[in-house]
Design a protein around this motif. Sequence first.
Motif, PDB file in Angstrom:
ATOM      1  N   GLY A   1     -19.073 -44.514  12.504  1.00  0.00           N
ATOM      2  CA  GLY A   1     -17.630 -44.701  12.669  1.00  0.00           C
ATOM      3  C   GLY A   1     -16.887 -45.179  11.446  1.00  0.00           C
TER       4      GLY A   1
ATOM      5  N   ILE B   1     -17.137 -47.968  10.046  1.00  0.00           N
ATOM      6  CA  ILE B   1     -16.728 -49.331  10.386  1.00  0.00           C
ATOM      7  C   ILE B   1     -17.639 -50.309   9.653  1.00  0.00           C
TER       8      ILE B   1
ATOM      9  N   LYS C   1      -6.827 -51.680  16.601  1.00  0.00           N
ATOM     10  CA  LYS C   1      -7.374 -50.669  15.703  1.00  0.00           C
ATOM     11  C   LYS C   1      -8.894 -50.567  15.854  1.00  0.00           C
ATOM     12  N   GLU C   2      -9.536 -51.716  15.932  1.00  0.00           N
ATOM     13  CA  GLU C   2     -10.991 -51.749  16.107  1.00  0.00           C
ATOM     14  C   GLU C   2     -11.402 -51.126  17.446  1.00  0.00           C
TER      15      GLU C   2
ATOM     16  N   ALA D   1     -11.297 -47.393  17.271  1.00  0.00           N
ATOM     17  CA  ALA D   1     -12.399 -46.888  16.441  1.00  0.00           C
ATOM     18  C   ALA D   1     -13.712 -46.893  17.212  1.00  0.00           C
TER      19      ALA D   1
ATOM     20  N   LYS E   1     -13.477 -44.191  20.040  1.00  0.00           N
ATOM     21  CA  LYS E   1     -13.464 -42.839  19.494  1.00  0.00           C
ATOM     22  C   LYS E   1     -14.871 -42.400  19.074  1.00  0.00           C
ATOM     23  N   ASN E   2     -15.663 -43.340  18.593  1.00  0.00           N
ATOM     24  CA  ASN E   2     -16.999 -43.012  18.107  1.00  0.00           C
ATOM     25  C   ASN E   2     -18.104 -43.337  19.110  1.00  0.00           C
TER      26      ASN E   2
END
Length: 272
Positions: free
Chosen positions: A44, A46, A73-74, A77, A80-81
């Motif tokens: 991701g 991240i 935002k985290e 993320a 989404k992943n």
Amino acid sequence: MEYVFFKDEGLNQFHLDNKELFEERLLEEAVNVKDKIEEIKLIGNINLIANAHNVVLYVVNGNEKELIEFGKKEGIAWAKNNLTLSFKIEWIQAIRMTLWDFLNKYRQLNSEKDTEWFYKMGKQINRLLDVFFKGFFLSYSHYKDDLIESQRKLVEHLSVPVIPVSSSVSVIPLIGTIDEYRAMIMEEKVLQTIRDHSIQTIILDLSGIAEMDYNVIQKFMKLFEGIKILGCDPIITGLRPEVVSSIAKLDMSFSKKAKSKATLQQAIKDYL
């Protein structure tokens, strides 16, 4: 490694001066996550370590607004992943424990900070970390819910495809099992399509349907009535013998509700 401390420096600077010690302690706390850090970064993009430092600085500086936005935002993320939520929960808890250790060490080194300050700062840490996780979890959940809803709509659309073959004729090829839910979706979609596009003839190809139970047959009868009320002619094609047999056993018939053709090709030829 010894802690670095300068007189009159704040907790935020103390954290920056001792980043390596913070990271070391953090990884000791995050037993299950530490081996996944590189994998999460690869999947991701991240950076858990860098993000942990950002969270800490937002917390100790009292930047609540920025912390909430960062949490949202985290959350997106991670959703989404498809990253495991339990890893994030453990990671936030590890940040909490490590930050409390740093707070305690900072107070030991700074004699000017009394018990009241320590208590106040501890409350701020707990509250803002909870705020961060709330923002993270809500955005994570909303993203997942929106994804599920969009997938549900796509499945519904694909389960009842309406194919226009002319400005006034459309075909619905049905394949697989028709349960009550799918029959309900079909009724809503067919009637809405007829209204929206002024369809005069709708051809339902049932050659891919091997069986129907009583409730589904009733749904089809109701659908045919609705189609006629809207001024459209329902045409059935491809009825399989086993389906016809099921309808006959229930002493029901589609013939009074809709015209029937042997094949889809024949229907298209006749009505085009």
